[in-house]
Design a protein around this motif. Structure first.
Motif, PDB file in Angstrom:
ATOM      1  N   ARG A 100     -60.388   9.038  38.824  1.00 41.81           N
ATOM      2  CA  ARG A 100     -59.433  10.134  38.605  1.00 41.81           C
ATOM      3  C   ARG A 100     -58.484  10.281  39.792  1.00 41.81           C
ATOM      4  N   ILE A 101     -59.014  10.170  41.011  1.00 41.42           N
ATOM      5  CA  ILE A 101     -58.182  10.397  42.190  1.00 41.42           C
ATOM      6  C   ILE A 101     -57.091   9.337  42.273  1.00 41.42           C
ATOM      7  N   SER A 102     -57.444   8.098  41.925  1.00 44.23           N
ATOM      8  CA  SER A 102     -56.403   7.056  41.990  1.00 44.23           C
ATOM      9  C   SER A 102     -55.367   7.305  40.903  1.00 44.23           C
ATOM     10  N   GLY A 103     -55.812   7.844  39.752  1.00 41.23           N
ATOM     11  CA  GLY A 103     -54.871   8.183  38.671  1.00 41.23           C
ATOM     12  C   GLY A 103     -53.901   9.274  39.104  1.00 41.23           C
ATOM     13  N   PHE A 104     -54.422  10.314  39.764  1.00 41.14           N
ATOM     14  CA  PHE A 104     -53.571  11.426  40.208  1.00 41.14           C
ATOM     15  C   PHE A 104     -52.524  10.931  41.210  1.00 41.14           C
TER      16      PHE A 104
ATOM     17  N   SER B 291     -51.451   7.862  41.658  1.00 39.11           N
ATOM     18  CA  SER B 291     -50.537   6.846  41.117  1.00 39.11           C
ATOM     19  C   SER B 291     -49.490   7.446  40.201  1.00 39.11           C
ATOM     20  N   THR B 292     -49.825   8.542  39.517  1.00 39.16           N
ATOM     21  CA  THR B 292     -48.887   9.107  38.544  1.00 39.16           C
ATOM     22  C   THR B 292     -48.273  10.421  39.011  1.00 39.16           C
TER      23      THR B 292
ATOM     24  N   ALA C 195     -53.163  15.125  34.513  1.00 43.95           N
ATOM     25  CA  ALA C 195     -53.955  14.852  33.307  1.00 43.95           C
ATOM     26  C   ALA C 195     -55.378  14.493  33.715  1.00 43.95           C
ATOM     27  N   GLY C 196     -56.334  15.148  33.089  1.00 41.82           N
ATOM     28  CA  GLY C 196     -57.733  14.865  33.394  1.00 41.82           C
ATOM     29  C   GLY C 196     -58.296  15.752  34.484  1.00 41.82           C
TER      30      GLY C 196
END
Lengths: 341, 183
Positions: free
Chosen positions: B55-59, B61-62, B66-67
């Motif tokens: 999740r942290i890499s998603g936050f 990177s974008t 979301a999530g």
């Protein structure tokens, strides 16, 4: 009334006492074992549990009934001194536990050298504050005027610490001086004071890109003995975490320093992370060195010593201790009597 | 003698029974005496740490949230992460993090609801322009050891704090008393 008197007169307290003592000791050991709950702070908190208080009440009842029984049987037989002492000891221990459960106050405060702190609820470490129903917290103000050197002359951590404390009851009252240590508590105005921890508070300075100060404060950190690491954040300001080790004498890490850094004075080992990104790793800095932190600058200034003081007021503990002393005295008497026989 | 032995037995039984009656005592006892429960929770802790990393890499990177409802982290941890992301956004940058490898070194339980996990993590990080997504820095390897502190709340494990070290560093001892008092 006659029935009660007959019952008390014929009461054999030894069996009741025996099972109550076994029950209490077993309960305390079960709680301290960590099998039924995380290990408690200290044994006194276990004694304040409901089951332990029930045991204490039984001790008080057994002690009172036993003494009354000996009194009512005076016309039949002269009471043995040991029996009287045992019932007195049991009464003291039981009533000590009950008193402690009503009146105990316990709290820890952290004070920097030269700092004064009012003895208010918010001054205590909230996890350490323990007040029973009728506890009376101390009032006034404490000031630490001097903390003993934390290191010996050969740079070894000292095992015993002491501090000079000034106490002021209210703003118009004079300061009263007393010393506290880390081994034996100091009793002052009905409370006991003892040093439970010592450390260093570095002065953190945070500057923006133009050199303007954003924030500066003394951060209480567990940096003692030298080489111990602790972390600090400027919460709500920047997301960085600062991991610090403090060496009051740079010769302690002489072998790890780069060639160009002179060995002398005090040094900080600094590691800075920004969430999962390590941006400064295991570098050594002196006082007032400029440490780049992305677009900002950090500097570590002077370092103060701090002490964590435990303040306790518990009249019940003295009753318990007196009862234990009495039990020890009776036991020694019994052992001597058996040996002589 | 027999009577005294019997009384000792009675005292022990009563103490044991009353110890079990305290809130949470039976769950605590079961956790430490039943190996399968500890295994279950160990897997749950591993799952939490893996979810946190993904999740942290998603936050980062974008830049989107979301999530976030399933992000297993305490409020202050979330705040720190999003404060960091917003700081990068203000300078028109995104920090793209890719996790290469995670190796669990050690998971220790200090209570049935308190644990720490030491994980060797290899990340690649690169800065991108927020609008064009073009690379504005070289890819950098980030080789870390992270010690996560977890608490079990409302039936799930949550990361309440974490410390970051260089891989290979000797980690300081866990401040167990402090960790047990965290809420």
């Amino acid at each position: 009334m006659g029935i009660v008197r007959n019952f008390v007169k014929n009461f054999n307290g030894s069996l009741v006492l025996f099972v109550t003592v076994i029950y209490l000791i077993a309960y305390i050991l079960f709680q301290l074992s960590g099998l039924f709950a995380p290990r408690p702070e200290n044994i006194v908190r276990v004694l304040h549990h409901g089951p332990a208080l029930a045991g204490a009440s039984m001790l008080v009842l057994a002690g009172l009934t036993g003494l009354l029984s000996l009194y009512f049987r005076l016309d039949i037989e002269k009471p043995k001194p040991d029996a009287v002492l045992v019932y007195c000891a049991v009464l003291l221990i039981g009533s000590g536990i009950l008193t402690s459960s009503l009146f105990r106050f316990e709290g820890r405060v952290v004070i920097n050298e030269g700092q004064d702190i009012p003895l208010l609820t918010e001054s205590y470490d909230k996890n350490s504050l323990y007040e029973r129903k009728y506890a009376k917290p101390p009032t006034g103000k404490l000031l630490i005027s001097a903390i003993s050197p934390l290191l010996s002359s050969s740079n070894k951590p000292l095992l015993r610490h002491s501090a000079q404390v000034l106490y002021q009851k209210d703003p118009s009252a004079p300061f009263l001086r007393f010393n506290i240590g880390s081994i034996i508590p100091t009793f002052f105005k009905g409370y006991s004071y003892r040093i439970v921890d010592v450390g260093y508070s570095p002065h953190f300075f945070l500057f923006d890109g133009k050199g303007n100060s954003i924030k500066d404060l003394y951060a209480v950190m567990k940096l003692f003995p030298p080489g111990t690491e602790d972390s600090f954040r400027f919460d709500m300001i920047i997301p960085h975490t600062f991991y610090i080790k403090y060496y009051p004498d740079a010769s302690l890490v002489a072998d790890k320093l780069e060639q160009q850094r002179p060995v002398g004075g005090a040094l900080f080992n600094v590691r800075i992370s920004r969430n999962l990104d390590m941006i400064v790793a295991n570098s050594y800095f002196a006082h007032d060195d400029v440490i780049p932190v992305d677009a900002l600058t950090l500097s570590l200034g002077d370092v103060k010593k701090w002490v964590e003081i435990s303040i306790v007021c518990d009249q019940g503990v003295y009753l318990i201790l007196f009862g234990i002393v009495l039990v020890t005295f009776i036991s020694i008497r019994k052992v001597i009597a058996l040996r002589l026989r | 003698m027999k009577i005294k032995l019997g009384l000792v037995f009675v005292g022990l039984i009563i103490a044991c029974l009353l110890s079990f009656l305290r809130p949470g005592a039976y769950d605590h006892y079961r956790f430490y005496t039943h190996g399968y429960l500890k295994k279950q929770e160990t897997e749950a802790v591993k799952g939490t740490v893996k979810l946190f990393s993904s999740r942290i890499s998603g936050f980062y990177s974008t830049g989107f949230v979301a999530g976030i409802n399933t992000f297993p982290a305490e409020k202050m941890v979330k705040r720190r992460i999003f404060q960091d992301i917003r700081n990068w956004e203000e300078s028109n940058r995104l920090l793209v993090m890719d996790r290469d490898k995670s190796t669990f070194k050690q998971i220790i339980f200090y209570a049935p609801d308190t644990a720490s996990a030491e994980v060797d993590e290899n990340w690649f990080v690169v800065f991108q322009d927020r609008l064009s997504r073009q690379y504005i820095s070289a890819k950098k390897g980030n080789i870390l050891t992270v010690r996560y502190y977890l608490k079990k709340k409302w039936g799930r494990w949550i990361i309440i704090e974490y410390d970051v070290y260089n891989q290979g560093d000797k980690l300081p001892p866990v401040p167990v008393e402090r960790v047990l008092k965290w809420e």
